[in-house]
Design a protein around this motif. Structure first.
Motif, short mmCIF file in Angstrom:
data_model
loop_
_atom_site.label_atom_id
_atom_site.label_comp_id
_atom_site.label_asym_id
_atom_site.label_seq_id
_atom_site.Cartn_x
_atom_site.Cartn_y
_atom_site.Cartn_z
N ALA A 72 0.83 -1.21 0.00
CA ALA A 72 0.00 0.00 0.00
C ALA A 72 0.86 1.26 0.00
N CYS A 73 1.94 1.24 0.75
CA CYS A 73 2.86 2.39 0.77
C CYS A 73 3.48 2.61 -0.61
N GLU A 74 3.88 1.52 -1.24
CA GLU A 74 4.48 1.63 -2.58
C GLU A 74 3.46 2.17 -3.59
N ARG A 75 2.23 1.69 -3.52
CA ARG A 75 1.19 2.19 -4.43
C ARG A 75 0.96 3.69 -4.21
N LEU A 76 0.95 4.11 -2.95
CA LEU A 76 0.73 5.52 -2.66
C LEU A 76 1.84 6.38 -3.28
N ILE A 77 3.07 5.98 -3.09
CA ILE A 77 4.19 6.76 -3.63
C ILE A 77 4.17 6.74 -5.16
N ALA A 78 3.92 5.57 -5.73
CA ALA A 78 3.90 5.45 -7.20
C ALA A 78 2.78 6.25 -7.83
N SER A 79 1.71 6.48 -7.07
CA SER A 79 0.56 7.20 -7.62
C SER A 79 0.72 8.72 -7.57
N ARG A 80 1.75 9.21 -6.91
CA ARG A 80 1.94 10.66 -6.80
C ARG A 80 2.43 11.20 -8.15
N PRO A 81 1.67 12.06 -8.80
CA PRO A 81 2.05 12.51 -10.14
C PRO A 81 3.26 13.45 -10.15
N GLU A 82 3.56 14.08 -9.02
CA GLU A 82 4.64 15.07 -9.01
C GLU A 82 6.03 14.45 -8.85
N ILE A 83 6.09 13.16 -8.51
CA ILE A 83 7.38 12.52 -8.33
C ILE A 83 7.47 11.27 -9.18
N GLU A 84 8.69 10.75 -9.33
CA GLU A 84 8.90 9.50 -10.05
C GLU A 84 9.57 8.52 -9.11
N LEU A 85 8.98 7.36 -8.95
CA LEU A 85 9.54 6.31 -8.11
C LEU A 85 10.61 5.58 -8.91
N LEU A 86 11.87 5.68 -8.47
CA LEU A 86 12.98 5.08 -9.20
C LEU A 86 13.25 3.65 -8.79
N SER A 87 13.21 3.38 -7.48
CA SER A 87 13.47 2.02 -7.02
C SER A 87 12.91 1.82 -5.62
N VAL A 88 12.74 0.55 -5.27
CA VAL A 88 12.25 0.17 -3.94
C VAL A 88 13.13 -0.97 -3.45
N ARG A 89 13.59 -0.85 -2.21
CA ARG A 89 14.33 -1.93 -1.56
C ARG A 89 13.55 -2.35 -0.32
N ARG A 90 13.21 -3.64 -0.26
CA ARG A 90 12.39 -4.14 0.86
C ARG A 90 13.14 -5.22 1.62
N GLN A 91 12.81 -5.32 2.90
CA GLN A 91 13.29 -6.41 3.73
C GLN A 91 12.19 -6.83 4.69
N LEU A 92 12.08 -8.12 4.90
CA LEU A 92 11.13 -8.67 5.85
C LEU A 92 11.91 -9.49 6.85
N HIS A 93 11.67 -9.25 8.14
CA HIS A 93 12.38 -9.96 9.20
C HIS A 93 11.36 -10.60 10.14
N SER A 94 11.74 -11.76 10.65
CA SER A 94 10.93 -12.46 11.64
C SER A 94 11.63 -12.39 12.98
N SER A 95 10.87 -12.50 14.05
CA SER A 95 11.49 -12.54 15.38
C SER A 95 12.31 -13.81 15.55
N GLU A 96 12.13 -14.76 14.64
CA GLU A 96 12.91 -16.01 14.67
C GLU A 96 14.27 -15.86 14.00
N ASP A 97 14.50 -14.78 13.28
CA ASP A 97 15.78 -14.58 12.56
C ASP A 97 16.94 -14.45 13.51
#
Length: 97
Positions: A72-97
Motif C-alpha cells: 500500500a505504501c508503494e502504491r501511494l508513492i507510485a501514484s503521486r504525479p509530481e514525483i517519479e519512483l525510481l526504485s524500492v528496496r524491501r526487507q522482511l524480518h521475523s522474530s525467529e531470525d
C-alpha cells in the motif's frame, strides 16, 4: 512478530532546487504514509535537492499483513504525479531470525 522495511528512491520535480522546496514535496508524502500506521522518514539523499530516499517500517503479527502494508505504501508513492519512483528496496524480518 514480523518487521518490514522499505526504502523508496524518488526523483523530485526539477523546481525543487532548495531544501525548502524539497521539503514541500517530501512532507506531504510522509504524512500520507503515516496514515498507514507506519514509521516514515526521509532517510537518504539528504543533501541532494532533486532526489529523496523515504524509509518506511512496519511491525505486524503476520508476514502477510506486513507485505500488504508495504504494498500500500508503494502504491501511494507510485501514484503521486509530481514525483517519479525510481526504485524500492524491501526487507522482511521475523522474530525467529
Amino acid at each position: 512478530m514480523y518487521t518490514g522495511t522499505a526504502i523508496f528512491d524518488v526523483l523530485l520535480p526539477s523546481d525543487s532546487r532548495s531544501l525548502k522546496a524539497k521539503r514541500s514535496y517530501v512532507r506531504p508524502i510522509l504524512a500520507a504514509l503515516r496514515r498507514f500506521e507506519v514509521a516514515a522518514a526521509e532517510v537518504g539523499a539528504l543533501d541532494l535537492y532533486g532526489r529523496a530516499e523515504l524509509g518506511v517500517a512496519v511491525v505486524a503479527a503476520e508476514p502477510r499483513h506486513t507485505v500488504e502494508v508495504l504494498d500500500a505504501c508503494e502504491r501511494l508513492i507510485a501514484s503521486r504525479p509530481e514525483i517519479e519512483l525510481l526504485s524500492v528496496r524491501r526487507q522482511l524480518h521475523s522474530s525467529e531470525d
